[in-house]
Design a protein around this motif. Structure first.
Motif, PDB file in Angstrom:
ATOM      1  N   UNK A 279       0.223  18.716   6.972  1.00  0.00           N
ATOM      2  CA  UNK A 279       1.101  18.992   5.814  1.00  0.00           C
ATOM      3  C   UNK A 279       0.566  19.749   4.662  1.00  0.00           C
ATOM      4  N   UNK A 280       1.177  20.706   4.225  1.00  0.00           N
ATOM      5  CA  UNK A 280       0.439  21.641   3.051  1.00  0.00           C
ATOM      6  C   UNK A 280       0.791  20.921   1.744  1.00  0.00           C
ATOM      7  N   UNK A 281       1.578  20.017   1.502  1.00  0.00           N
ATOM      8  CA  UNK A 281       1.891  19.379   0.119  1.00  0.00           C
ATOM      9  C   UNK A 281       2.132  17.840   0.320  1.00  0.00           C
ATOM     10  N   UNK A 282       1.499  17.243  -0.368  1.00  0.00           N
ATOM     11  CA  UNK A 282       1.653  15.741  -0.800  1.00  0.00           C
ATOM     12  C   UNK A 282       1.696  15.242  -1.771  1.00  0.00           C
ATOM     13  N   UNK A 283       2.600  14.583  -2.192  1.00  0.00           N
ATOM     14  CA  UNK A 283       2.924  13.975  -3.639  1.00  0.00           C
ATOM     15  C   UNK A 283       2.773  12.369  -3.304  1.00  0.00           C
ATOM     16  N   UNK A 284       2.071  11.617  -4.140  1.00  0.00           N
ATOM     17  CA  UNK A 284       1.940  10.124  -4.112  1.00  0.00           C
ATOM     18  C   UNK A 284       2.008   9.575  -5.376  1.00  0.00           C
ATOM     19  N   UNK A 285       2.294   8.241  -5.625  1.00  0.00           N
ATOM     20  CA  UNK A 285       2.266   7.571  -6.710  1.00  0.00           C
ATOM     21  C   UNK A 285       1.011   6.852  -6.773  1.00  0.00           C
ATOM     22  N   UNK A 286       0.373   6.751  -8.240  1.00  0.00           N
ATOM     23  CA  UNK A 286      -0.463   5.630  -8.406  1.00  0.00           C
ATOM     24  C   UNK A 286       0.001   4.854  -9.423  1.00  0.00           C
ATOM     25  N   UNK A 287       0.028   3.398  -9.404  1.00  0.00           N
ATOM     26  CA  UNK A 287       0.461   2.392 -10.276  1.00  0.00           C
ATOM     27  C   UNK A 287      -1.097   1.434 -10.437  1.00  0.00           C
ATOM     28  N   UNK A 288      -1.497   1.746 -11.476  1.00  0.00           N
ATOM     29  CA  UNK A 288      -2.791   0.679 -11.734  1.00  0.00           C
ATOM     30  C   UNK A 288      -2.709   0.112 -12.913  1.00  0.00           C
ATOM     31  N   UNK A 289      -3.139  -1.356 -12.784  1.00  0.00           N
ATOM     32  CA  UNK A 289      -2.819  -2.068 -14.002  1.00  0.00           C
ATOM     33  C   UNK A 289      -4.083  -3.044 -14.311  1.00  0.00           C
ATOM     34  N   UNK A 290      -4.429  -3.311 -15.523  1.00  0.00           N
ATOM     35  CA  UNK A 290      -5.543  -4.223 -15.867  1.00  0.00           C
ATOM     36  C   UNK A 290      -5.404  -4.750 -17.257  1.00  0.00           C
ATOM     37  N   UNK A 291      -6.098  -5.903 -17.281  1.00  0.00           N
ATOM     38  CA  UNK A 291      -6.034  -6.264 -18.826  1.00  0.00           C
ATOM     39  C   UNK A 291      -7.126  -5.464 -19.632  1.00  0.00           C
ATOM     40  N   UNK A 292      -8.001  -4.717 -18.844  1.00  0.00           N
ATOM     41  CA  UNK A 292      -8.937  -3.849 -19.309  1.00  0.00           C
ATOM     42  C   UNK A 292      -8.670  -2.439 -18.942  1.00  0.00           C
ATOM     43  N   UNK A 293      -8.323  -1.542 -19.951  1.00  0.00           N
ATOM     44  CA  UNK A 293      -7.930  -0.305 -19.730  1.00  0.00           C
ATOM     45  C   UNK A 293      -9.273   0.586 -19.241  1.00  0.00           C
ATOM     46  N   UNK A 294     -10.406   0.122 -19.509  1.00  0.00           N
ATOM     47  CA  UNK A 294     -11.702   0.894 -19.244  1.00  0.00           C
ATOM     48  C   UNK A 294     -11.912   0.775 -17.391  1.00  0.00           C
ATOM     49  N   UNK A 295     -11.145  -0.356 -16.787  1.00  0.00           N
ATOM     50  CA  UNK A 295     -11.084  -0.607 -15.329  1.00  0.00           C
ATOM     51  C   UNK A 295     -10.362   0.162 -14.616  1.00  0.00           C
TER      52      UNK A 295
END
Ligand code: HGY
Ligand code: MN
Ligand code: MN
Ligand code: MN
Length: 412
Positions: A279-295
């Motif tokens: 595949x010459x193109x891949x699009x994927x999602x990232x959902x990242x959650x935390x009480x600490x935005x630094x994490x």
């Protein structure tokens, strides 16, 4: 005489009939005909409960019980009307129906509160349709990205503005309807927990102390397509391989942090999507959650480092990371939590104070006013699935705590 639990069950099961497409679980997407049917049903029920009903520029339904002093800022309660694909019938709906039930209770006993009470059904909280989230509440609070209503598009390539216009709304009016600090006195939302805590600890109600922060991205990786069989491993710019390494880096970092940070990739699109073509193109999602935005920052650094390594090792690879949602972690108002706790204790409901791992419209309104949330248990801790279930007894208990608290707040 129909009981409150039966009325809430009737509302939830009626709204569950309004589906945007056939399939497993609940599929009700904002601004579709099914969404219109659900909005109209709620508007009708609000009118029956004596509320003055209006619909705003993003399609939220607001039912107001006028107060003795209509000039005072209203206390608002409600939740979102849309669902995820193949979701459950309680996510969002439980909060709308319990706020509606509170309006009915005011009406049934003929109470005219000192300050107005407003019940609200909010559109487009979930986000999969336009690749973001919390759109309805962010639009109402002036927290949209600059060109979001034109840039964010659905699978058919329609922008939010185009879909809103087709739904009969005027997107240009959104800005003029923005809520400012002081416009609402408080926002309270009853919601299913969507996690395992209350169910596992055999508790029947949660008083939310905080909601985790979240960042949502789309990552696009571009490479070189070629023959799956004839191309040596050392001569590839394979976008799926780069994605897999980046997702592993993100998930491993979240796990290693051990502070409750979570990382999810729920969307993966490859091009051209044939099994025997690199595949010459891949699009994927990232959902990242935390009480600490630094994490979250730490996790995203690991993702970027992995993508950089892939780039160096595979000439021809490039990538772009697009932010699609940013919501800061928020703390619920202490005095509202205390009011909820007093009512919960008076009703002898087993409860605990807890953090929300799920995002909610409350985290948007929190920037402009005191907010609070009530959780009711999710059976087996499941949500965003057709199996999502909460006993009506728990919802009715939560509705009573909500109503009694709204009585106190609208009397102030
Ligand atoms: O994704 C969430 O946390 C919410 O259900 N929209
Ligand atoms: Mn929800
Ligand atoms: Mn949800
Ligand atoms: Mn921010």
């Amino acid at each position: 005489m129909i009981t409150k639990a039966e009325r809430i069950k009737k509302d939830i099961t009626t709204i569950a009939q309004f589906q945007s497409k056939k399939g497993r679980g609940c599929n009700r997407f904002s601004y579709t005909p099914a969404f219109r049917q659900a909005a109209d049903y709620i508007a009708e029920e609000m009118k029956k409960a004596g509320l003055t009903v209006r619909e705003n520029a993003v399609g939220a339904i607001l039912g107001t019980l006028q107060g003795e002093q209509p000039e005072l800022a209203p206390v608002v309660s409600g939740s979102h009307l849309d669902s995820v694909p193949e979701g459950g019938n309680f996510d969002g709906i439980a909060g709308i129906c319990t706020a509606l039930e509170a309006a009915r209770a005011f009406h049934d006993v003929g109470i005219r509160p000192r300050r107005p009470f407003c019940c609200i059904a909010i559109p487009e909280e979930e986000g999969p349709q336009f690749g973001s989230g919390l759109f309805g509440s962010r639009a109402m609070c002036g927290q949209l990205y600059d060109d979001e209503i034109h840039r964010f598009r659905n699978a058919q390539g329609q922008s939010i503005a185009e879909v809103l216009t087709a739904y009969g709304k005027n997107p240009e009016k959104i800005a003029s309807e923005t809520i400012h600090t002081g416009d609402w006195a408080a926002f309270l939302e009853l919601h299913i927990e969507q996690g395992p805590v209350l169910d596992r600890e055999h508790l029947e109600l949660g008083i939310v102390e905080a909601i985790v922060g979240l960042k949502y991205y789309f990552v696009t990786i571009k490479g070189i397509s070629n023959h799956a069989g004839a191309t040596p491993m050392t001569m590839r710019a394979d976008t799926v391989l780069a994605m897999a390494n980046a997702v592993s880096a993100g998930a491993d970092t979240a796990l290693t942090l051990g502070d409750g940070t979570v990382f999810t990739t729920g969307i993966i699109q490859t091009h051209p999507g044939a099994g025997n073509i690199i595949p010459d193109k891949t699009v994927f999602s990232i959902d990242c959650r935390s009480r600490n935005m630094n994490s979250i920052e730490t996790v995203m650094k690991a993702v970027k480092a992995s993508l950089e390594t892939s780039k160096k090792q595979n000439p021809g690879l490039s990538y772009a990371i697009e932010e699609r949602l940013h919501a800061d972690p928020v703390e619920m108002d202490q005095s509202l939590q205390n009011l909820l706790e007093t009512q919960t204790q008076m009703l002898h409901i087993p409860y605990k104070r807890m953090c929300s791992g799920a995002g909610h419209d409350t985290m948007v309104f929190n920037h402009l006013m005191p907010t609070a949330m009530i959780f009711v248990p999710s059976r087996d801790g499941r949500s965003h699935v057709p199996e999502e279930w909460t006993d009506y007894r728990y919802i009715q208990q939560g509705a009573e705590v909500l109503y009694q608290t709204l009585r106190q707040l609208t009397a102030q």
